[in-house]
Design an enzyme around this catalytic site. Structure first.
Site, PDB file in Angstrom:
ATOM      1  N   ASN A 103       0.867  -1.183   0.000  1.00 54.55           N
ATOM      2  CA  ASN A 103       0.000   0.000   0.000  1.00 54.55           C
ATOM      3  C   ASN A 103       0.906   1.236   0.000  1.00 54.55           C
ATOM      4  O   ASN A 103       1.431   1.623   1.034  1.00 54.55           O
ATOM      5  CB  ASN A 103      -0.887  -0.038   1.256  1.00 54.55           C
ATOM      6  CG  ASN A 103      -1.771   1.186   1.364  1.00 54.55           C
ATOM      7  OD1 ASN A 103      -1.842   2.006   0.444  1.00 54.55           O
ATOM      8  ND2 ASN A 103      -2.451   1.319   2.500  1.00 54.55           N
ATOM      9  N   LYS A 127       0.066   4.226  -0.448  1.00 52.64           N
ATOM     10  CA  LYS A 127      -0.641   5.420   0.037  1.00 52.64           C
ATOM     11  C   LYS A 127      -0.372   6.588  -0.914  1.00 52.64           C
ATOM     12  O   LYS A 127      -0.223   6.369  -2.114  1.00 52.64           O
ATOM     13  CB  LYS A 127      -0.239   5.726   1.490  1.00 52.64           C
ATOM     14  CG  LYS A 127      -0.368   4.478   2.364  1.00 52.64           C
ATOM     15  CD  LYS A 127      -0.233   4.732   3.831  1.00 52.64           C
ATOM     16  CE  LYS A 127      -0.383   3.408   4.566  1.00 52.64           C
ATOM     17  NZ  LYS A 127      -0.404   3.537   6.019  1.00 52.64           N
ATOM     18  N   HIS A 158      -9.801   1.117   4.460  1.00 54.88           N
ATOM     19  CA  HIS A 158      -8.563   1.367   5.203  1.00 54.88           C
ATOM     20  C   HIS A 158      -8.837   2.363   6.325  1.00 54.88           C
ATOM     21  O   HIS A 158      -9.643   3.279   6.165  1.00 54.88           O
ATOM     22  CB  HIS A 158      -7.485   1.917   4.247  1.00 54.88           C
ATOM     23  CG  HIS A 158      -6.133   1.943   4.894  1.00 54.88           C
ATOM     24  ND1 HIS A 158      -5.766   2.937   5.770  1.00 54.88           N
ATOM     25  CD2 HIS A 158      -5.087   1.087   4.815  1.00 54.88           C
ATOM     26  CE1 HIS A 158      -4.534   2.684   6.198  1.00 54.88           C
ATOM     27  NE2 HIS A 158      -4.094   1.570   5.639  1.00 54.88           N
ATOM     28  N   GLU A 203      -7.274   4.820   7.352  1.00 54.35           N
ATOM     29  CA  GLU A 203      -7.026   6.224   7.008  1.00 54.35           C
ATOM     30  C   GLU A 203      -8.227   6.816   6.264  1.00 54.35           C
ATOM     31  O   GLU A 203      -8.478   8.011   6.340  1.00 54.35           O
ATOM     32  CB  GLU A 203      -5.730   6.336   6.181  1.00 54.35           C
ATOM     33  CG  GLU A 203      -4.508   6.170   7.079  1.00 54.35           C
ATOM     34  CD  GLU A 203      -3.278   5.619   6.389  1.00 54.35           C
ATOM     35  OE1 GLU A 203      -3.219   5.621   5.143  1.00 54.35           O
ATOM     36  OE2 GLU A 203      -2.367   5.170   7.118  1.00 54.35           O
ATOM     37  N   GLU A 223      -5.742  -4.847  10.540  1.00 55.33           N
ATOM     38  CA  GLU A 223      -4.755  -3.782  10.732  1.00 55.33           C
ATOM     39  C   GLU A 223      -5.102  -2.963  11.975  1.00 55.33           C
ATOM     40  O   GLU A 223      -5.955  -2.057  11.902  1.00 55.33           O
ATOM     41  CB  GLU A 223      -4.747  -2.836   9.530  1.00 55.33           C
ATOM     42  CG  GLU A 223      -4.352  -3.473   8.220  1.00 55.33           C
ATOM     43  CD  GLU A 223      -3.744  -2.429   7.280  1.00 55.33           C
ATOM     44  OE1 GLU A 223      -2.601  -2.610   6.874  1.00 55.33           O
ATOM     45  OE2 GLU A 223      -4.429  -1.434   6.981  1.00 55.33           O
ATOM     46  N   GLY A 268       1.922   2.605  10.665  1.00 56.67           N
ATOM     47  CA  GLY A 268       2.880   3.701  10.530  1.00 56.67           C
ATOM     48  C   GLY A 268       3.561   4.092  11.829  1.00 56.67           C
ATOM     49  O   GLY A 268       4.274   5.092  11.883  1.00 56.67           O
ATOM     50  N   SER A 316       2.905  -1.773  10.439  1.00 55.91           N
ATOM     51  CA  SER A 316       4.343  -1.783  10.741  1.00 55.91           C
ATOM     52  C   SER A 316       5.036  -3.115  10.432  1.00 55.91           C
ATOM     53  O   SER A 316       5.948  -3.534  11.153  1.00 55.91           O
ATOM     54  CB  SER A 316       4.591  -1.374  12.199  1.00 55.91           C
ATOM     55  OG  SER A 316       4.159  -0.039  12.399  1.00 55.91           O
TER      56      SER A 316
HETATM   57  P1  PGA Z   1       2.425   0.559   7.616  1.00 54.55           P
HETATM   58  O1  PGA Z   1       0.991   0.726   6.924  1.00 54.55           O
HETATM   59  O2  PGA Z   1       3.030  -0.710   7.115  1.00 54.55           O
HETATM   60  O3  PGA Z   1       3.196   1.783   7.193  1.00 54.55           O
HETATM   61  O4  PGA Z   1       2.188   0.522   9.089  1.00 54.55           O
HETATM   62  C1  PGA Z   1       0.161  -0.385   6.708  1.00 54.55           C
HETATM   63  C2  PGA Z   1      -1.138   0.059   6.103  1.00 54.55           C
HETATM   64  O5  PGA Z   1      -1.608   1.149   6.412  1.00 54.55           O
HETATM   65  O6  PGA Z   1      -1.734  -0.655   5.278  1.00 54.55           O
END
Ligand code: PGA
Length: 253
Positions: A10, A12, A101, A103, A173, A179, A215
């Site tokens: 991903n 983003k 997601h 976000e 997640e 993140g 992460s």
């Molecule tokens: P990350 O994001 O690996 O940077 O924690 C994962 C995600 O949001 O799908």
């Protein structure tokens, strides 16, 4: 059911044409070098970069690497300025689309009911949704993680047939792990996956693949992928660094 682990990247809102080309080329070559031990790999770049990634993957002629979008509209088409339809993603060469997601749930106020509509549109357009669910830190600390995630899952799959749910992909997640560099311990990941497997068995009969995300990096990928019930990973930050992402793909071998 596909038994190979699925590693989805991903990106983003990161990258540009040069990075997209370099990462796509690297990923195709890395997957090819792993031969039959390679996981199924899906790159989910920002929508504008999808054609560049597609072209680079085709030119690299490596092992098949799939493409996915990061979101789609619940509508088939129409006056929805700024939105992208599932059919457009399919037309651009995508096989997958990330939906729900955290976000988007947090930053765009997306509800599970809206996610459920997107799931239906994605599936009817021929895409496989990667449905994201996960608890906040408050929910975990209050002991309500499983309940919160189960609710998101049930509401986001509402209206799908068992077969459609079984053909989808779920990504667990935890919001607080995304993140942040933090990850739940292996026992907590395993417990959540076992819980979700029970719910999915009831809803879908044959349970879909359930990924872990939050992460994931080169240093923890092997341990996370070895947890019972984890069928792959949704990788954010680490998927933008070729070496890190390559090591995550190697960890599946
Ligand atoms: P990350 O994001 O690996 O940077 O924690 C994962 C995600 O949001 O799908």
């Amino acid at each position: 059911m596909n038994t190979k682990p699925l590693i989805a990247a991903n990106w983003k809102m990161h990258g540009n044409a040069a990075l997209a080309h370099a990462l796509a080329q690297f990923t195709a070559q890395k997957a090819a070098s792993l031969g039959n031990a390679a996981p199924e790999v899906v790159l989910c770049p920002p929508a504008l970069l999808i054609p560049i990634v597609k072209e680079s993957l085709t030119a690299a002629e490596g092992r098949h690497v799939g493409l996915g979008g990061q979101d789609c509209s619940p509508h088939a088409e129409g006056a929805f300025t700024g939105d992208i339809s599932a059919a457009m993603l399919k037309d651009a060469g995508c096989e997958y689309v990330i939906l729900g997601h955290s976000e988007r749930r947090a930053g765009h106020g997306e509800t599970s009911a809206q996610v459920a509509e997107k799931m239906k549109t994605a599936i009817s357009s021929g895409l496989t949704p990667i449905l994201c669910v996960g608890e906040t830190l408050d929910q975990r600390e209050a002991g309500g993680a499983e309940k919160a995630v189960e609710r998101q899952l049930r509401e986001s799959l509402a209206g799908l047939s068992g077969e459609q749910a079984a053909g989808s992909v779920v990504a667990y997640e935890p919001v607080w792990a995304i993140g942040s560099g933090l990850t739940p311990n292996a026992a907590d990941i395993g417990a959540m996956h076992a819980h979700l497997a029970g719910v999915l068995k009831e809803l879908a009969g044959a349970p879909p693949r359930v990924l872990y995300g939050g992460s994931v990096k080169a240093s923890n990928a092997r341990e996370i992928l070895a947890i019972s019930g984890v069928s792959g990973a949704l990788v954010g930050g680490a998927s933008l660094k070729a070496e890190e992402f390559g090591a995550i793909l190697s960890a599946c071998a």
